[in-house]
Design a protein around this motif. Structure first.
Motif, PDB file in Angstrom:
ATOM      1  N   THR A  41       1.339  -6.106  -0.550  1.00 11.69           N
ATOM      2  CA  THR A  41       2.024  -6.188   0.745  1.00 11.69           C
ATOM      3  C   THR A  41       3.008  -5.038   0.969  1.00 11.69           C
ATOM      4  OG1 THR A  41       3.753  -7.616  -0.172  1.00 11.69           O
ATOM      5  CG2 THR A  41       1.818  -8.710   0.791  1.00 11.69           C
ATOM      6  N   ALA A  42       2.944  -4.041   0.121  1.00  9.97           N
ATOM      7  CA  ALA A  42       3.876  -2.908   0.242  1.00  9.97           C
ATOM      8  C   ALA A  42       3.593  -2.103   1.508  1.00  9.97           C
ATOM      9  CB  ALA A  42       3.758  -2.006  -0.982  1.00  9.97           C
ATOM     10  N   THR A  43       4.645  -1.562   2.064  1.00  7.84           N
ATOM     11  CA  THR A  43       4.493  -0.677   3.218  1.00  7.84           C
ATOM     12  C   THR A  43       4.006   0.684   2.734  1.00  7.84           C
ATOM     13  OG1 THR A  43       6.749   0.192   3.058  1.00  7.84           O
ATOM     14  CG2 THR A  43       6.436  -1.826   4.380  1.00  7.84           C
ATOM     15  N   ASP A  44       3.529   1.482   3.676  1.00  4.01           N
ATOM     16  CA  ASP A  44       3.112   2.835   3.319  1.00  4.01           C
ATOM     17  C   ASP A  44       4.272   3.619   2.723  1.00  4.01           C
ATOM     18  OD1 ASP A  44       0.551   2.324   4.200  1.00  4.01           O
ATOM     19  OD2 ASP A  44       0.830   3.328   6.127  1.00  4.01           O
ATOM     20  N   GLN A  45       5.464   3.416   3.255  1.00  3.28           N
ATOM     21  CA  GLN A  45       6.643   4.114   2.738  1.00  3.28           C
ATOM     22  C   GLN A  45       6.941   3.708   1.298  1.00  3.28           C
ATOM     23  OE1 GLN A  45       8.511   6.680   4.278  1.00  3.28           O
ATOM     24  NE2 GLN A  45       9.099   6.810   2.128  1.00  3.28           N
ATOM     25  N   GLU A  46       6.780   2.434   0.979  1.00  2.00           N
ATOM     26  CA  GLU A  46       7.012   1.976  -0.399  1.00  2.00           C
ATOM     27  C   GLU A  46       5.977   2.573  -1.356  1.00  2.00           C
ATOM     28  OE1 GLU A  46       9.077  -2.380   0.350  1.00  2.00           O
ATOM     29  OE2 GLU A  46       6.902  -2.199   0.556  1.00  2.00           O
ATOM     30  N   VAL A  47       4.735   2.652  -0.913  1.00  3.98           N
ATOM     31  CA  VAL A  47       3.687   3.268  -1.730  1.00  3.98           C
ATOM     32  C   VAL A  47       3.988   4.753  -1.918  1.00  3.98           C
ATOM     33  CG1 VAL A  47       1.229   3.849  -1.843  1.00  3.98           C
ATOM     34  CG2 VAL A  47       1.942   1.570  -1.064  1.00  3.98           C
ATOM     35  N   TRP A  48       4.390   5.413  -0.839  1.00  2.00           N
ATOM     36  CA  TRP A  48       4.746   6.837  -0.887  1.00  2.00           C
ATOM     37  C   TRP A  48       5.869   7.076  -1.899  1.00  2.00           C
ATOM     38  CZ3 TRP A  48       2.554  11.009   1.493  1.00  2.00           C
ATOM     39  CH2 TRP A  48       3.280  12.197   1.493  1.00  2.00           C
ATOM     40  N   ASP A  49       6.911   6.256  -1.809  1.00  2.00           N
ATOM     41  CA  ASP A  49       8.047   6.406  -2.716  1.00  2.00           C
ATOM     42  C   ASP A  49       7.653   6.176  -4.174  1.00  2.00           C
ATOM     43  OD1 ASP A  49       9.662   6.955  -0.529  1.00  2.00           O
ATOM     44  OD2 ASP A  49      10.484   4.924  -0.404  1.00  2.00           O
ATOM     45  N   ASP A  65      -7.594   5.780   4.626  1.00  2.00           N
ATOM     46  CA  ASP A  65      -6.879   5.713   5.903  1.00  2.00           C
ATOM     47  C   ASP A  65      -6.181   7.032   6.215  1.00  2.00           C
ATOM     48  OD1 ASP A  65      -7.543   3.039   6.229  1.00  2.00           O
ATOM     49  OD2 ASP A  65      -5.713   2.331   5.259  1.00  2.00           O
ATOM     50  N   THR A  66      -5.848   7.207   7.473  1.00  2.00           N
ATOM     51  CA  THR A  66      -5.121   8.409   7.893  1.00  2.00           C
ATOM     52  C   THR A  66      -3.624   8.310   7.626  1.00  2.00           C
ATOM     53  OG1 THR A  66      -4.812   7.583  10.144  1.00  2.00           O
ATOM     54  CG2 THR A  66      -6.788   8.905   9.721  1.00  2.00           C
ATOM     55  N   ASP A  67      -3.142   7.127   7.309  1.00  2.19           N
ATOM     56  CA  ASP A  67      -1.695   6.910   7.173  1.00  2.19           C
ATOM     57  C   ASP A  67      -1.023   7.896   6.223  1.00  2.19           C
ATOM     58  OD1 ASP A  67      -2.390   4.764   8.730  1.00  2.19           O
ATOM     59  OD2 ASP A  67      -1.981   3.252   7.211  1.00  2.19           O
ATOM     60  N   PHE A  68      -1.595   8.065   5.048  1.00  5.65           N
ATOM     61  CA  PHE A  68      -0.962   8.940   4.058  1.00  5.65           C
ATOM     62  C   PHE A  68      -1.177  10.409   4.387  1.00  5.65           C
ATOM     63  CE2 PHE A  68      -1.341   4.904   1.768  1.00  5.65           C
ATOM     64  CZ  PHE A  68       0.005   4.708   1.513  1.00  5.65           C
ATOM     65  N   TYR A  69      -2.280  10.717   5.029  1.00  3.15           N
ATOM     66  CA  TYR A  69      -2.472  12.076   5.541  1.00  3.15           C
ATOM     67  C   TYR A  69      -1.361  12.403   6.536  1.00  3.15           C
ATOM     68  CZ  TYR A  69      -4.206  15.746   8.596  1.00  3.15           C
ATOM     69  OH  TYR A  69      -4.307  16.877   9.365  1.00  3.15           O
TER      70      TYR A  69
END
Length: 110
Positions: free
Chosen positions: A34-42, A55-59
């Motif tokens: 359930t992590a947000t993209d920002q939490e995964v990024w961090d 997905d395009t989110d991390f791109y």
């Protein structure tokens, strides 16, 4: 290089990646479904992961934030887990050399 597979990629391929990408994992295996993209990024930034996603989110995040972390954007459409595994293993050397370029934040694999 160790990979962090987004939730849209099966955790079942992680064991098959260990020879080419030791210490790689997937979001669900870390209890972060359930992590947000920002939490995964961090998390990726803190632990030196390369994010792998369909997905395009991390791109999009890589365009705004730069590196680290770096992103592998899988652009194959719906393919089998073994096809994704093969794609990542087959392109390992190319990905490693590509990511040595300081300005490269994202690589697209087809």
């Amino acid at each position: 290089m160790k990979l962090l597979l987004d939730e849209n990629l099966s955790r079942r391929i992680v064991p098959f990646l260990q020879d080419a990408y030791p210490d790689s994992t997937q979001i669900a295996l870390l209890g972060m479904e359930t992590a947000t993209d920002q939490e995964v990024w961090d998390l990726a930034k803190t632990h030196d992961f390369v994010i792998v996603s369909k997905d395009t989110d991390f791109y999009d995040l890589s365009l705004v934030r730069g590196v680290p972390p770096r992103v592998i954007w899988i652009r194959t459409g719906n393919v089998t887990k073994s096809a994704i595994t093969h794609l990542l293993i087959q392109n390992r050397e190319k990905l490693e050399s590509f990511f040595f370029e300081e300005h490269m934040a994202c690589v697209e694999l087809y």
